[in-house]
Design a protein around this motif. Structure first.
Motif, mmCIF file in Angstrom:
data_model
loop_
_atom_site.group_PDB
_atom_site.id
_atom_site.type_symbol
_atom_site.label_atom_id
_atom_site.label_comp_id
_atom_site.label_asym_id
_atom_site.label_seq_id
_atom_site.Cartn_x
_atom_site.Cartn_y
_atom_site.Cartn_z
ATOM 1 N N GLY A 108 0.793 -1.106 0.032
ATOM 2 C CA GLY A 108 -0.005 0.134 0.014
ATOM 3 C C GLY A 108 0.825 1.398 -0.011
ATOM 4 O O GLY A 108 0.529 2.287 0.106
ATOM 5 N N PHE A 109 2.185 1.053 0.029
ATOM 6 C CA PHE A 109 3.153 2.393 -0.230
ATOM 7 C C PHE A 109 3.108 3.137 -1.455
ATOM 8 O O PHE A 109 2.954 2.403 -2.349
ATOM 9 C CB PHE A 109 4.350 2.060 0.254
ATOM 10 C CG PHE A 109 4.512 1.553 1.938
ATOM 11 C CD1 PHE A 109 4.375 2.513 2.842
ATOM 12 C CD2 PHE A 109 4.664 0.227 2.470
ATOM 13 C CE1 PHE A 109 4.360 2.251 4.167
ATOM 14 C CE2 PHE A 109 4.790 0.048 3.559
ATOM 15 C CZ PHE A 109 4.643 0.985 4.399
ATOM 16 N N THR A 110 3.013 4.267 -1.622
ATOM 17 C CA THR A 110 3.334 4.839 -2.754
ATOM 18 C C THR A 110 4.741 4.624 -3.346
ATOM 19 O O THR A 110 5.637 4.666 -2.772
ATOM 20 C CB THR A 110 3.217 6.578 -2.558
ATOM 21 O OG1 THR A 110 1.885 6.784 -2.052
ATOM 22 C CG2 THR A 110 3.306 7.108 -4.153
ATOM 23 N N SER A 111 4.552 4.134 -4.573
ATOM 24 C CA SER A 111 5.640 3.588 -5.318
ATOM 25 C C SER A 111 5.871 4.023 -6.661
ATOM 26 O O SER A 111 5.104 4.685 -7.426
ATOM 27 C CB SER A 111 5.892 2.083 -5.131
ATOM 28 O OG SER A 111 5.591 1.536 -4.102
ATOM 29 N N VAL A 112 7.193 3.866 -7.240
ATOM 30 C CA VAL A 112 7.293 4.056 -8.952
ATOM 31 C C VAL A 112 7.052 2.620 -9.504
ATOM 32 O O VAL A 112 8.048 1.828 -9.095
ATOM 33 C CB VAL A 112 8.806 4.579 -8.689
ATOM 34 C CG1 VAL A 112 9.107 4.867 -10.329
ATOM 35 C CG2 VAL A 112 9.015 6.189 -8.354
ATOM 36 N N ILE A 113 6.195 2.805 -10.140
ATOM 37 C CA ILE A 113 6.009 1.402 -11.010
ATOM 38 C C ILE A 113 6.706 1.627 -12.291
ATOM 39 O O ILE A 113 6.341 2.374 -13.164
ATOM 40 C CB ILE A 113 4.460 1.264 -11.140
ATOM 41 C CG1 ILE A 113 3.708 1.432 -9.851
ATOM 42 C CG2 ILE A 113 4.286 -0.087 -11.781
ATOM 43 C CD1 ILE A 113 3.965 0.337 -8.711
#
Length: 354
Positions: free
Chosen positions: A215-220
């Protein structure tokens, strides 16, 4: 400090992490096998290796998981009988784009009362997808929110990017990383080029902001999706399933150096949202296919237990069972007739070819 942030935000509620929801409703061996094998089968259809006709069929939207599971059992009952000619995938749509206002789907508002219990909506959606796949029936869904796939994409065998979002860079980026084939619909005005552009964009790698399984904001970072294809759904001014429209779509794909892969949505603007017209649209495209238009690989049908649609009443006990609360659908009886008739027509054509 002067108030300058979140001036119009009433509250913020943290969602359960995708990993935790998946742990509470884990992917079973039976569901995993359904997803794996059906994605592979759809890819073979898109490549031309499998000559079966892909049919994505089911309710316009799911508002009642119990009725949806009843429908899934009906469709599963036809699956083995027609599997030589048709590859059936159940339409399981939980997110609805709204032009202005209205019910946004099971995930957003599962209790149909404006309470918008999204936590419960995600849980119900995942549970239903799990149940349908465990029957051995693959599912299709539209991904409207870019966060939602992290919660349910392991249970979806075919995904759609809708007419209102095909032009969105965010959705093209998301599609480039999805694990299943993705159909891009033409715009609501009937324009094809935005969908063709979307196919080219999703084919390529992208980097964008999303969330991970915790659920962590990430670079995809994605590698690109090679299984994109065009879905013709008509537009405000006209339908686009006729031979001239099919030819135009193929020419645009060729010009963009993209594979000629088309699915025709027999509902929406192609039927002027009159459910019975879907029969004529399906018959038309099957005739084109049998006359050699190999680019037509499948069709979409909006179908439910009972024909028609209904508005969501204030008194939810007045909801009619098995009737759509969004676009009108054909009945199960009509669906069964159309699928059997389509199977026979394809069977006859295959016999002639052999």
């Amino acid at each position: 400090m002067l108030p300058i942030q979140d001036l119009r935000v009433r509250s913020v509620e943290r969602l359960v992490a995708p990993r935790l929801l998946k742990e509470s409703l884990p992917l079973s061996a039976a569901a995993s096998q359904t997803v794996y094998e059906s994605r592979a089968a759809i890819q073979r259809i898109l490549s031309g290796e499998d000559k079966r006709f892909l049919v994505i069929v089911g309710p316009c939207s799911i508002h009642d998981p119990v009725a949806a599971l009843d429908y899934a059992r009906c469709l599963r009952g036809l699956q083995d009988e027609l599997k030589g000619e048709l590859f059936l995938v159940m339409r399981a749509y939980f997110e609805k784009p709204r032009t202005m206002i209205g019910w946004k789907g099971l995930i957003n508002d599962p209790f149909l009362d404006g309470s918008c219990n999204i936590q419960e909506g995600l849980r119900l959606a995942r549970k239903l997808l799990l149940q349908i796949n465990e029957l051995g029936l693959p599912t299709a869904s539209e991904f409207l929110d870019s966060i939602t796939p992290q919660y349910i994409d392991d249970l979806v065998s075919w995904a759609a990017i809708g007419a209102r979002t095909t032009e969105s860079q965010l959705h093209r980026e998301m599609a480039s990383g999805l694990s299943m084939p993705v159909g891009f619909k033409n715009g609501t005005d009937g324009s094809l080029q935005i969908a063709v552009d979307a196919l080219g964009a999703a084919l390529r790698p992208h980097s964008f902001v999303g969330i991970d399984q915790e659920g962590f904001t990430s670079v995809i970072r994605t590698s690109g999706n090679p299984w994109g294809h065009l879905v013709l759904r008509g537009g405000h001014k006209r339908s686009n399933y006729d031979p001239e429209s099919i030819q135009e779509a193929c020419m645009r794909l060729l010009k963009a150096e993209l594979p000629e892969r088309l699915i025709v949505d027999c509902s929406h603007a192609n039927s002027a949202k009159r459910p019975a017209v879907q029969e004529a649209v399906l018959g038309n495209i099957l005739e084109q296919r049998m006359r050699g238009t190999t680019a037509i690989l499948g069709a979409m049908l909006e179908s439910y237990l009972i024909e028609g649609s209904q508005k969501i009443p204030e008194d939810l006990t007045q909801l009619r069972y098995g009737v759509s609360v969004t676009d009108p659908c054909i009945s199960w009886e009509m669906t069964e007739k159309l699928l059997r008739r389509s199977s026979l027509r394809i069977q006859e054509a295959l016999l002639v070819e052999s």
